[in-house]
Each structure stands twice: as structure tokens, then as C-alpha cells.
Write a protein that holds these residues in place. Structure first.
Motif, PDB file in Angstrom:
ATOM      1  N   VAL A   1       0.858  -1.182   0.000  1.00  0.00           N
ATOM      2  CA  VAL A   1       0.000   0.000   0.000  1.00  0.00           C
ATOM      3  C   VAL A   1       0.894   1.231   0.000  1.00  0.00           C
ATOM      4  O   VAL A   1       1.770   1.375   0.853  1.00  0.00           O
ATOM      5  N   MET A   2       0.656   2.105  -0.964  1.00  0.00           N
ATOM      6  CA  MET A   2       1.367   3.384  -1.027  1.00  0.00           C
ATOM      7  C   MET A   2       0.520   4.412  -0.300  1.00  0.00           C
ATOM      8  O   MET A   2      -0.703   4.499  -0.511  1.00  0.00           O
ATOM      9  N   MET A   3       1.183   5.173   0.577  1.00  0.00           N
ATOM     10  CA  MET A   3       0.474   6.181   1.369  1.00  0.00           C
ATOM     11  C   MET A   3       1.403   7.339   1.656  1.00  0.00           C
ATOM     12  O   MET A   3       2.611   7.248   1.432  1.00  0.00           O
ATOM     13  N   ARG A   4       0.827   8.393   2.162  1.00  0.00           N
ATOM     14  CA  ARG A   4       1.635   9.534   2.586  1.00  0.00           C
ATOM     15  C   ARG A   4       2.401   9.149   3.856  1.00  0.00           C
ATOM     16  O   ARG A   4       1.897   8.411   4.687  1.00  0.00           O
ATOM     17  N   LYS A   5       3.613   9.668   3.993  1.00  0.00           N
ATOM     18  CA  LYS A   5       4.429   9.373   5.176  1.00  0.00           C
ATOM     19  C   LYS A   5       3.793   9.888   6.463  1.00  0.00           C
ATOM     20  O   LYS A   5       4.007   9.328   7.531  1.00  0.00           O
ATOM     21  N   ASP A   6       2.994  10.955   6.353  1.00  0.00           N
ATOM     22  CA  ASP A   6       2.379  11.528   7.546  1.00  0.00           C
ATOM     23  C   ASP A   6       1.038  10.884   7.896  1.00  0.00           C
ATOM     24  O   ASP A   6       0.371  11.301   8.838  1.00  0.00           O
ATOM     25  N   ASP A   7       0.655   9.832   7.191  1.00  0.00           N
ATOM     26  CA  ASP A   7      -0.601   9.123   7.466  1.00  0.00           C
ATOM     27  C   ASP A   7      -0.440   8.226   8.689  1.00  0.00           C
ATOM     28  O   ASP A   7       0.594   7.579   8.845  1.00  0.00           O
ATOM     29  N   PRO A   8      -1.448   8.148   9.576  1.00  0.00           N
ATOM     30  CA  PRO A   8      -1.354   7.262  10.742  1.00  0.00           C
ATOM     31  C   PRO A   8      -1.088   5.794  10.372  1.00  0.00           C
ATOM     32  O   PRO A   8      -0.404   5.087  11.121  1.00  0.00           O
ATOM     33  N   LEU A   9      -1.569   5.347   9.233  1.00  0.00           N
ATOM     34  CA  LEU A   9      -1.359   3.955   8.803  1.00  0.00           C
ATOM     35  C   LEU A   9       0.126   3.681   8.516  1.00  0.00           C
ATOM     36  O   LEU A   9       0.570   2.537   8.581  1.00  0.00           O
ATOM     37  N   ALA A  10       0.902   4.711   8.260  1.00  0.00           N
ATOM     38  CA  ALA A  10       2.336   4.546   7.979  1.00  0.00           C
ATOM     39  C   ALA A  10       3.101   4.054   9.207  1.00  0.00           C
ATOM     40  O   ALA A  10       4.219   3.551   9.083  1.00  0.00           O
ATOM     41  N   ALA A  11       2.508   4.159  10.395  1.00  0.00           N
ATOM     42  CA  ALA A  11       3.161   3.676  11.614  1.00  0.00           C
ATOM     43  C   ALA A  11       3.155   2.146  11.700  1.00  0.00           C
ATOM     44  O   ALA A  11       3.915   1.569  12.463  1.00  0.00           O
TER      45      ALA A  11
ATOM     46  N   SER B   1     -12.289   0.472   4.999  1.00  0.00           N
ATOM     47  CA  SER B   1     -13.109   1.688   5.034  1.00  0.00           C
ATOM     48  C   SER B   1     -12.375   2.902   4.462  1.00  0.00           C
ATOM     49  O   SER B   1     -12.845   4.032   4.613  1.00  0.00           O
ATOM     50  N   LEU B   2     -11.250   2.668   3.795  1.00  0.00           N
ATOM     51  CA  LEU B   2     -10.442   3.771   3.280  1.00  0.00           C
ATOM     52  C   LEU B   2     -10.640   3.951   1.773  1.00  0.00           C
ATOM     53  O   LEU B   2     -10.954   2.990   1.069  1.00  0.00           O
ATOM     54  N   PRO B   3     -10.424   5.161   1.254  1.00  0.00           N
ATOM     55  CA  PRO B   3     -10.498   5.381  -0.197  1.00  0.00           C
ATOM     56  C   PRO B   3      -9.286   4.729  -0.877  1.00  0.00           C
ATOM     57  O   PRO B   3      -8.138   5.022  -0.521  1.00  0.00           O
ATOM     58  N   LEU B   4      -9.557   3.847  -1.836  1.00  0.00           N
ATOM     59  CA  LEU B   4      -8.492   3.071  -2.456  1.00  0.00           C
ATOM     60  C   LEU B   4      -8.331   3.383  -3.942  1.00  0.00           C
ATOM     61  O   LEU B   4      -9.307   3.626  -4.649  1.00  0.00           O
ATOM     62  N   ILE B   5      -7.093   3.334  -4.378  1.00  0.00           N
ATOM     63  CA  ILE B   5      -6.734   3.445  -5.788  1.00  0.00           C
ATOM     64  C   ILE B   5      -6.239   2.062  -6.201  1.00  0.00           C
ATOM     65  O   ILE B   5      -5.217   1.594  -5.691  1.00  0.00           O
ATOM     66  N   LEU B   6      -6.997   1.394  -7.054  1.00  0.00           N
ATOM     67  CA  LEU B   6      -6.694   0.018  -7.431  1.00  0.00           C
ATOM     68  C   LEU B   6      -6.118  -0.042  -8.840  1.00  0.00           C
ATOM     69  O   LEU B   6      -6.343   0.863  -9.652  1.00  0.00           O
TER      70      LEU B   6
ATOM     71  N   LEU C   1     -15.442  -2.318  -0.689  1.00  0.00           N
ATOM     72  CA  LEU C   1     -14.329  -1.373  -0.741  1.00  0.00           C
ATOM     73  C   LEU C   1     -14.758  -0.043  -1.338  1.00  0.00           C
ATOM     74  O   LEU C   1     -15.640   0.018  -2.186  1.00  0.00           O
ATOM     75  N   GLN C   2     -14.086   1.010  -0.921  1.00  0.00           N
ATOM     76  CA  GLN C   2     -14.318   2.353  -1.455  1.00  0.00           C
ATOM     77  C   GLN C   2     -13.264   2.648  -2.519  1.00  0.00           C
ATOM     78  O   GLN C   2     -12.257   3.295  -2.237  1.00  0.00           O
ATOM     79  N   THR C   3     -13.499   2.172  -3.718  1.00  0.00           N
ATOM     80  CA  THR C   3     -12.561   2.413  -4.815  1.00  0.00           C
ATOM     81  C   THR C   3     -12.842   3.798  -5.387  1.00  0.00           C
ATOM     82  O   THR C   3     -13.909   4.038  -5.936  1.00  0.00           O
ATOM     83  N   VAL C   4     -11.869   4.699  -5.257  1.00  0.00           N
ATOM     84  CA  VAL C   4     -12.051   6.071  -5.740  1.00  0.00           C
ATOM     85  C   VAL C   4     -11.426   6.285  -7.104  1.00  0.00           C
ATOM     86  O   VAL C   4     -11.744   7.253  -7.794  1.00  0.00           O
TER      87      VAL C   4
ATOM     88  N   VAL D   1      -2.013   9.729  -4.600  1.00  0.00           N
ATOM     89  CA  VAL D   1      -1.778   9.523  -3.171  1.00  0.00           C
ATOM     90  C   VAL D   1      -1.198  10.791  -2.552  1.00  0.00           C
ATOM     91  O   VAL D   1      -1.637  11.233  -1.491  1.00  0.00           O
ATOM     92  N   GLU D   2      -0.231  11.392  -3.216  1.00  0.00           N
ATOM     93  CA  GLU D   2       0.388  12.616  -2.699  1.00  0.00           C
ATOM     94  C   GLU D   2      -0.655  13.715  -2.490  1.00  0.00           C
ATOM     95  O   GLU D   2      -0.603  14.459  -1.506  1.00  0.00           O
ATOM     96  N   LYS D   3      -1.629  13.803  -3.395  1.00  0.00           N
ATOM     97  CA  LYS D   3      -2.660  14.838  -3.301  1.00  0.00           C
ATOM     98  C   LYS D   3      -3.780  14.479  -2.327  1.00  0.00           C
ATOM     99  O   LYS D   3      -4.739  15.228  -2.167  1.00  0.00           O
ATOM    100  N   GLY D   4      -3.675  13.293  -1.683  1.00  0.00           N
ATOM    101  CA  GLY D   4      -4.647  12.921  -0.663  1.00  0.00           C
ATOM    102  C   GLY D   4      -5.896  12.235  -1.179  1.00  0.00           C
ATOM    103  O   GLY D   4      -6.869  12.108  -0.450  1.00  0.00           O
ATOM    104  N   LEU D   5      -5.878  11.769  -2.425  1.00  0.00           N
ATOM    105  CA  LEU D   5      -7.062  11.121  -2.988  1.00  0.00           C
ATOM    106  C   LEU D   5      -7.342   9.767  -2.343  1.00  0.00           C
ATOM    107  O   LEU D   5      -8.492   9.373  -2.195  1.00  0.00           O
ATOM    108  N   GLY D   6      -6.292   9.038  -1.951  1.00  0.00           N
ATOM    109  CA  GLY D   6      -6.509   7.733  -1.350  1.00  0.00           C
ATOM    110  C   GLY D   6      -5.215   6.974  -1.162  1.00  0.00           C
ATOM    111  O   GLY D   6      -4.118   7.543  -1.197  1.00  0.00           O
ATOM    112  N   TYR D   7      -5.363   5.675  -0.974  1.00  0.00           N
ATOM    113  CA  TYR D   7      -4.256   4.745  -0.752  1.00  0.00           C
ATOM    114  C   TYR D   7      -4.165   3.843  -1.979  1.00  0.00           C
ATOM    115  O   TYR D   7      -5.171   3.263  -2.384  1.00  0.00           O
TER     116      TYR D   7
END
Length: 168
Positions: free
Chosen positions: A44-54, A65-70, A91-94, A107-113
Motif C-alpha cells: 500500500v502506497m500512502m503519505r508518510k504523515d498518514d497514521p497507517l504509515a506507523a 473503510s479507506l479510499p483506495l486506488i486500485l 471497498l471504497q474504490t475512488v 496519493v500525494e494529493k490525498g485522494l486515497g491509498y
């Protein structure tokens, strides 16, 4: 030529490409091929500042329950559907994307994961990160060429090289 496996196969079928590197799953009925020994891991690619990155690894429950880019390819989405199980239908495929670099911009623009193959991120590396899926989901690649096609000298010698060094 860069594209997903469907686009590369289309170019090979039209005689515009001699060989193609195809991420599986892919239909190889019309091709000869050599399967590469490298296992590609999905993540999963995500922003470094996302809580899931921990987290060290990402589960289907983390994503349901997250917006996904498939990926755009149906055969790849079928692999992901098996990995997600029953949660796939909800799934919430955006967005869908053919190329990892396009997913990175979204992902960088915050559209999803983005669910994509793991690997280095030559662009956006200062703001994006990847985490592997748990349980692991892997894929292999094949270097393929159309059966019964006449090749020029360079392509013919390269295919001979592949058969000699990658199969043995």
C-alpha cells in the motif's frame, strides 16, 4: 513502451513490439515466455504523515473503510479480490490506475491509498511510503514474445540468450 500487461500484449500482437515484460497474472496462450525468478510483493502506497504509515504491515481490515486506488487490469483486481475476501465488495474504490507513478500523484494529493507492487519511489519519495500487505501477496513476471513471429537478428539472439541463461 511503458504500459500495463494488456497494453504491452496489444503492442506485441500488432507486431509493434518484439518482446514484453508482463506482470502476472497474464494470459500467455499466444506467447512463448520465460518466467523471471523475482517475486514482486504487493503493498500500500500512502503519505508518510498518514497514521497507517506507523504500521509495519497492512491488512485487509486496515483498508476496508479507506479510499483506495486500485490497478486498472481486471485480472489483477481479481487477485486483490481473493486477498480481500468478502470485504472486497464493500471497498471504497475512488480511482483505478495503469501506472504506479500516476497512483503516486493521486496519493500525494490525498485522494486515497494505492495498492501496487512494492519498490522504490523515484518521485515523491520525500512524502510517500509503502507498507507490505499481510498476509503477503506476491506476483511474478514473464518476459514474453509472440509465437511463430519472425524476428530480426538482435531480437532472435536476445531470445536465444533468454532461453539459455534464464531457463537453465
Amino acid at each position: 513502451f511503458t504500459g500495463n500487461a494488456d497494453a504491452v500484449q496489444d503492442q506485441m500482437d500488432k507486431g509493434l513490439l518484439d518482446l514484453g515484460l508482463l506482470l502476472e497474472p497474464v494470459n500467455t496462450d499466444a506467447y512463448e515466455f520465460v518466467r523471471l525468478d523475482v517475486l514482486e510483493n504487493w503493498g500500500v502506497m500512502m503519505r508518510k504523515d498518514d497514521p497507517l504509515a506507523a504500521k509495519e504491515r497492512i491488512s485487509a481490515d486496515d483498508l476496508k473503510s479507506l479510499p483506495l486506488i486500485l490497478p486498472r487490469r481486471n485480472s489483477v483486481r481479481n487477485e486483490l479480490a481473493s486477498w480481500f475476501g468478502e470485504a472486497y465488495e464493500d471497498l471504497q474504490t475512488v480511482a483505478t490506475s495503469n501506472l504506479r507513478t500516476n497512483s503516486a500523484v493521486m496519493v500525494e494529493k490525498g485522494l486515497g491509498y494505492a495498492l501496487t507492487i512494492m519498490g522504490p519511489m523515484p518521485i515523491h519519495e520525500n512524502c510517500l511510503t509503502m507498507r507490505p500487505l499481510e498476509p503477503a501477496l506476491t506476483a511474478t513476471s514473464v518476459l514474453a514474445w509472440k509465437r511463430q513471429q519472425t524476428f530480426g537478428g538482435a531480437a532472435r539472439r536476445f531470445i536465444q540468450f533468454l532461453r539459455t541463461f534464464l531457463r537453465g
